[in-house]
Design a protein around this motif. Structure first.
Motif, PDB file in Angstrom:
ATOM      1  N   MET A  55       1.051  -1.134   0.193  1.00  0.00           N
ATOM      2  CA  MET A  55       0.014   0.036  -0.002  1.00  0.00           C
ATOM      3  C   MET A  55       0.702   1.279  -0.002  1.00  0.00           C
ATOM      4  N   LYS A  56       0.744   2.021  -1.035  1.00  0.00           N
ATOM      5  CA  LYS A  56       1.529   3.223  -1.116  1.00  0.00           C
ATOM      6  C   LYS A  56       0.646   4.567  -0.504  1.00  0.00           C
ATOM      7  N   ILE A  57       1.530   5.281   0.217  1.00  0.00           N
ATOM      8  CA  ILE A  57       1.050   6.341   0.951  1.00  0.00           C
ATOM      9  C   ILE A  57       0.892   7.666   0.015  1.00  0.00           C
ATOM     10  N   ILE A  58       1.929   7.700  -0.846  1.00  0.00           N
ATOM     11  CA  ILE A  58       2.086   8.978  -1.892  1.00  0.00           C
ATOM     12  C   ILE A  58       2.044   8.148  -3.076  1.00  0.00           C
ATOM     13  N   THR A  59       1.307   8.843  -4.019  1.00  0.00           N
ATOM     14  CA  THR A  59       1.434   8.132  -5.383  1.00  0.00           C
ATOM     15  C   THR A  59       2.118   9.358  -6.412  1.00  0.00           C
ATOM     16  N   LYS A  60       2.307   9.066  -7.548  1.00  0.00           N
ATOM     17  CA  LYS A  60       3.118   9.962  -8.215  1.00  0.00           C
ATOM     18  C   LYS A  60       2.281  11.017  -8.874  1.00  0.00           C
ATOM     19  N   ALA A  61       0.864  10.868  -8.811  1.00  0.00           N
ATOM     20  CA  ALA A  61      -0.243  12.003  -8.927  1.00  0.00           C
ATOM     21  C   ALA A  61       0.039  12.902  -7.787  1.00  0.00           C
ATOM     22  N   ASP A  62       0.057  12.358  -6.542  1.00  0.00           N
ATOM     23  CA  ASP A  62       0.096  13.382  -5.390  1.00  0.00           C
ATOM     24  C   ASP A  62       1.395  14.043  -5.471  1.00  0.00           C
ATOM     25  N   ILE A  63       2.324  13.535  -5.660  1.00  0.00           N
ATOM     26  CA  ILE A  63       3.646  14.311  -5.855  1.00  0.00           C
ATOM     27  C   ILE A  63       3.613  15.229  -6.869  1.00  0.00           C
ATOM     28  N   GLY A  64       2.997  15.196  -8.066  1.00  0.00           N
ATOM     29  CA  GLY A  64       2.703  16.051  -9.019  1.00  0.00           C
ATOM     30  C   GLY A  64       1.736  17.188  -8.643  1.00  0.00           C
ATOM     31  N   LEU A  65       0.967  17.035  -7.754  1.00  0.00           N
ATOM     32  CA  LEU A  65      -0.075  18.034  -7.267  1.00  0.00           C
ATOM     33  C   LEU A  65       0.646  18.859  -6.141  1.00  0.00           C
ATOM     34  N   ILE A  66       1.484  18.229  -5.466  1.00  0.00           N
ATOM     35  CA  ILE A  66       2.296  18.858  -4.629  1.00  0.00           C
ATOM     36  C   ILE A  66       3.171  20.052  -5.299  1.00  0.00           C
ATOM     37  N   ILE A  67       3.777  19.429  -6.080  1.00  0.00           N
ATOM     38  CA  ILE A  67       4.793  20.306  -7.019  1.00  0.00           C
ATOM     39  C   ILE A  67       4.448  21.427  -7.676  1.00  0.00           C
ATOM     40  N   VAL A  68       2.795  21.177  -8.273  1.00  0.00           N
ATOM     41  CA  VAL A  68       2.081  22.173  -8.943  1.00  0.00           C
ATOM     42  C   VAL A  68       1.796  23.347  -7.830  1.00  0.00           C
ATOM     43  N   ILE A  69       1.358  22.859  -6.835  1.00  0.00           N
ATOM     44  CA  ILE A  69       0.957  23.868  -5.741  1.00  0.00           C
ATOM     45  C   ILE A  69       2.103  24.634  -5.090  1.00  0.00           C
ATOM     46  N   LEU A  70       3.235  23.972  -4.939  1.00  0.00           N
ATOM     47  CA  LEU A  70       4.328  24.890  -4.683  1.00  0.00           C
ATOM     48  C   LEU A  70       4.804  25.837  -5.647  1.00  0.00           C
ATOM     49  N   LEU A  71       4.806  25.564  -6.757  1.00  0.00           N
ATOM     50  CA  LEU A  71       5.259  26.450  -7.993  1.00  0.00           C
ATOM     51  C   LEU A  71       4.193  27.634  -7.950  1.00  0.00           C
ATOM     52  N   LEU A  72       2.904  27.201  -7.969  1.00  0.00           N
ATOM     53  CA  LEU A  72       1.732  28.453  -7.772  1.00  0.00           C
ATOM     54  C   LEU A  72       2.048  29.153  -6.847  1.00  0.00           C
ATOM     55  N   SER A  73       2.546  28.716  -5.550  1.00  0.00           N
ATOM     56  CA  SER A  73       2.494  29.616  -4.310  1.00  0.00           C
ATOM     57  C   SER A  73       3.941  30.215  -4.644  1.00  0.00           C
ATOM     58  N   ILE A  74       4.736  29.958  -4.937  1.00  0.00           N
ATOM     59  CA  ILE A  74       6.105  30.891  -5.524  1.00  0.00           C
ATOM     60  C   ILE A  74       5.726  31.783  -6.295  1.00  0.00           C
ATOM     61  N   THR A  75       5.186  31.379  -7.368  1.00  0.00           N
ATOM     62  CA  THR A  75       5.075  32.410  -8.221  1.00  0.00           C
ATOM     63  C   THR A  75       4.111  33.564  -7.738  1.00  0.00           C
ATOM     64  N   SER A  76       3.334  33.247  -7.209  1.00  0.00           N
ATOM     65  CA  SER A  76       2.373  34.164  -6.538  1.00  0.00           C
ATOM     66  C   SER A  76       2.883  35.473  -5.534  1.00  0.00           C
ATOM     67  N   VAL A  77       3.811  34.752  -4.803  1.00  0.00           N
ATOM     68  CA  VAL A  77       4.665  35.611  -4.077  1.00  0.00           C
ATOM     69  C   VAL A  77       5.343  36.811  -4.783  1.00  0.00           C
ATOM     70  N   PHE A  78       5.710  36.346  -5.893  1.00  0.00           N
ATOM     71  CA  PHE A  78       6.405  37.609  -6.935  1.00  0.00           C
ATOM     72  C   PHE A  78       5.317  38.307  -7.668  1.00  0.00           C
ATOM     73  N   ALA A  79       4.268  37.597  -8.059  1.00  0.00           N
ATOM     74  CA  ALA A  79       3.385  38.287  -9.080  1.00  0.00           C
ATOM     75  C   ALA A  79       2.607  39.174  -8.519  1.00  0.00           C
ATOM     76  N   VAL A  80       1.859  39.070  -7.326  1.00  0.00           N
ATOM     77  CA  VAL A  80       0.872  39.772  -6.600  1.00  0.00           C
ATOM     78  C   VAL A  80       1.290  41.038  -6.252  1.00  0.00           C
TER      79      VAL A  80
END
Length: 138
Positions: free
Chosen positions: A1-26
């Motif tokens: 039983m996997k706790i974190i799948t590849k889709a979860d890792i992809g979602l985490i990376i997307v959320i991190l990238l969006l939050s970092i870019t919003s710090v500079f864009a806003v």
């Protein structure tokens, strides 16, 4: 039983990238350009001068007269690249150079203050933004 799948890792990376870019864009999106702003000089609670904000790479100087204790003085503003600052006022009316040490301002929430004579300089937007909200609330 996997706790974190590849889709979860992809979602985490997307959320991190969006939050970092919003710090500079806003802040860039919320900042207004120099055009449409006015420099407002207040002395003892009343507006004594209004000057348009000038965009330019070269420093431009504006001298303005004001009266303190029935004596006429001249203040000097410097405008460059959408920023403004107040040069040193005479020692008789402002013994400390705190107002000159405040440096450059660009946004409407910033101000330059000379307390002994109750002078302050602010920036105001000349273009009124239309409010999304109505005055009447049901």
């Amino acid at each position: 039983m996997k706790i974190i799948t590849k889709a979860d890792i992809g979602l985490i990376i997307v959320i991190l990238l969006l939050s970092i870019t919003s710090v500079f864009a806003v802040p860039k999106l919320l900042a207004t350009e120099g055009n449409g702003k006015e420099i407002v000089v207040n002395l003892d609670g009343e507006v004594i001068h209004r000057f348009p904000m000038i965009e330019g790479e070269e420093s431009q100087f504006i001298e303005f007269p004001f009266t303190v204790n029935n004596v006429e003085y001249t203040g000097k503003l410097e405008i460059k690249d959408g920023y403004v600052r107040l040069h040193r006022l005479p020692d008789e009316i402002s013994p400390l150079s705190i107002h000159a040490d405040m440096g450059w301002i660009r946004e409407s929430y910033q101000m330059i203050v000379s307390l002994p004579i109750k002078m302050y300089i602010t920036l105001e937007d000349t273009v009124e933004e239309e409010s999304v909200f109505d005055i009447i609330v049901y």
